[in-house]
Design a protein around this motif. Structure first.
Motif, short mmCIF file in Angstrom:
data_model
loop_
_atom_site.label_atom_id
_atom_site.label_comp_id
_atom_site.label_asym_id
_atom_site.label_seq_id
_atom_site.Cartn_x
_atom_site.Cartn_y
_atom_site.Cartn_z
N HIS A 1 97.82 7.25 60.85
CA HIS A 1 98.15 8.60 60.38
C HIS A 1 97.34 9.06 59.17
O HIS A 1 97.77 9.95 58.46
CB HIS A 1 99.65 8.70 60.09
N SER B 1 96.20 7.95 53.52
CA SER B 1 97.51 7.82 54.15
C SER B 1 98.51 7.40 53.08
O SER B 1 98.33 6.36 52.43
CB SER B 1 97.46 6.78 55.26
N ARG B 2 99.52 8.19 52.89
CA ARG B 2 100.53 7.90 51.86
C ARG B 2 101.46 6.78 52.34
O ARG B 2 101.84 6.72 53.50
CB ARG B 2 101.36 9.16 51.59
N ILE B 3 101.79 5.89 51.42
CA ILE B 3 102.76 4.83 51.70
C ILE B 3 104.13 5.35 51.27
O ILE B 3 104.31 5.78 50.13
CB ILE B 3 102.40 3.54 50.93
N ASN B 4 105.08 5.31 52.19
CA ASN B 4 106.43 5.78 51.90
C ASN B 4 107.15 4.73 51.05
O ASN B 4 107.45 3.64 51.52
CB ASN B 4 107.19 6.02 53.20
N LEU B 5 107.41 5.07 49.80
CA LEU B 5 108.09 4.15 48.88
C LEU B 5 109.59 4.41 48.80
O LEU B 5 110.30 3.75 48.05
CB LEU B 5 107.47 4.23 47.49
N GLN B 6 110.08 5.38 49.56
CA GLN B 6 111.49 5.72 49.56
C GLN B 6 112.19 4.97 50.69
O GLN B 6 111.58 4.59 51.67
CB GLN B 6 111.68 7.23 49.74
N ASP C 1 108.17 1.15 55.03
CA ASP C 1 107.15 1.95 55.69
C ASP C 1 106.66 1.16 56.89
O ASP C 1 106.03 0.11 56.73
CB ASP C 1 106.01 2.23 54.71
N HIS D 1 102.91 0.36 56.86
CA HIS D 1 102.41 -0.41 55.71
C HIS D 1 103.49 -1.36 55.18
O HIS D 1 103.80 -1.34 53.99
CB HIS D 1 101.98 0.54 54.58
N TYR E 1 104.19 -1.99 51.24
CA TYR E 1 105.49 -1.55 50.73
C TYR E 1 106.17 -2.68 49.96
O TYR E 1 106.61 -2.51 48.82
CB TYR E 1 106.38 -1.07 51.89
N SER F 1 103.52 7.21 43.40
CA SER F 1 102.96 7.39 44.73
C SER F 1 101.93 6.30 44.98
O SER F 1 101.37 5.73 44.05
CB SER F 1 102.35 8.78 44.90
N GLY G 1 99.03 4.91 48.32
CA GLY G 1 98.45 5.21 49.62
C GLY G 1 97.26 4.32 49.90
O GLY G 1 96.86 3.50 49.08
#
Length: 143
Positions: free
Chosen positions: A23, A42-47, A51, A54, A58, A74, A76
């Motif tokens: 993505h 591509s951003r890594i979802n840390l919430q 992820d 990733h 993560y 943030s 990525g």
């Protein structure tokens, strides 16, 4: 130092996640020349609970937050293609530090990050850290 040590031990898994990235999008900050090589991100979802694209990154980032007390806002995965130029720019405040962990660096002498006029080079498993408020740019002179 903690990120570099832990990142080096997880390097093969992190590299595989970067290779299979599905993505990534062309970075839309207006900092690159569209006629040259591309910079994708591509951003890594840390919430939440992780992820799926990733998972190793993560876990690594959450572990660094837990043990260092540093809050990661943030994160990525960036890919810089041959010929890419990310124009000189800076962040609005010195409250943000950029930390880059080199994952796949096929031509290390062809990549250059310049921060406040000082050249720096990525290396696999090594960290580059800089204050985002300083003018910085990236060149990939590889093939």
């Amino acid at each position: 130092r903690m990120l570099e040590d832990k990142g080096r031990s997880l390097l093969p898994a992190l590299q595989q996640e970067a290779i299979t990235e599905q993505h990534a999008q062309v970075a839309s900050e207006g900092l690159q020349n569209p006629d040259l090589g591309r910079w994708t991100y591509s951003r890594i979802n840390l919430q939440g609970w992780g992820d799926p694209e990733h998972p190793t990154a993560y876990r690594l980032l959450k572990d660094v937050e837990k043990h260092s007390g540093v809050r990661i806002i943030s994160a990525g995965v960036s890919t810089i293609q041959p010929g890419a130029l990310i124009r000189a720019h800076c962040g609005p405040t010195n409250e943000c530090w950029d930390l880059h962990l080199g994952l796949l660096i096929p031509e290390p002498d062809k990549y250059e990050l310049r921060v406040d006029g000082e050249g720096r080079r990525w290396a696999e498993g090594k960290v580059l850290l800089f204050d985002d408020s300083y003018v910085h740019e990236v060149h990939h002179r590889g093939t």
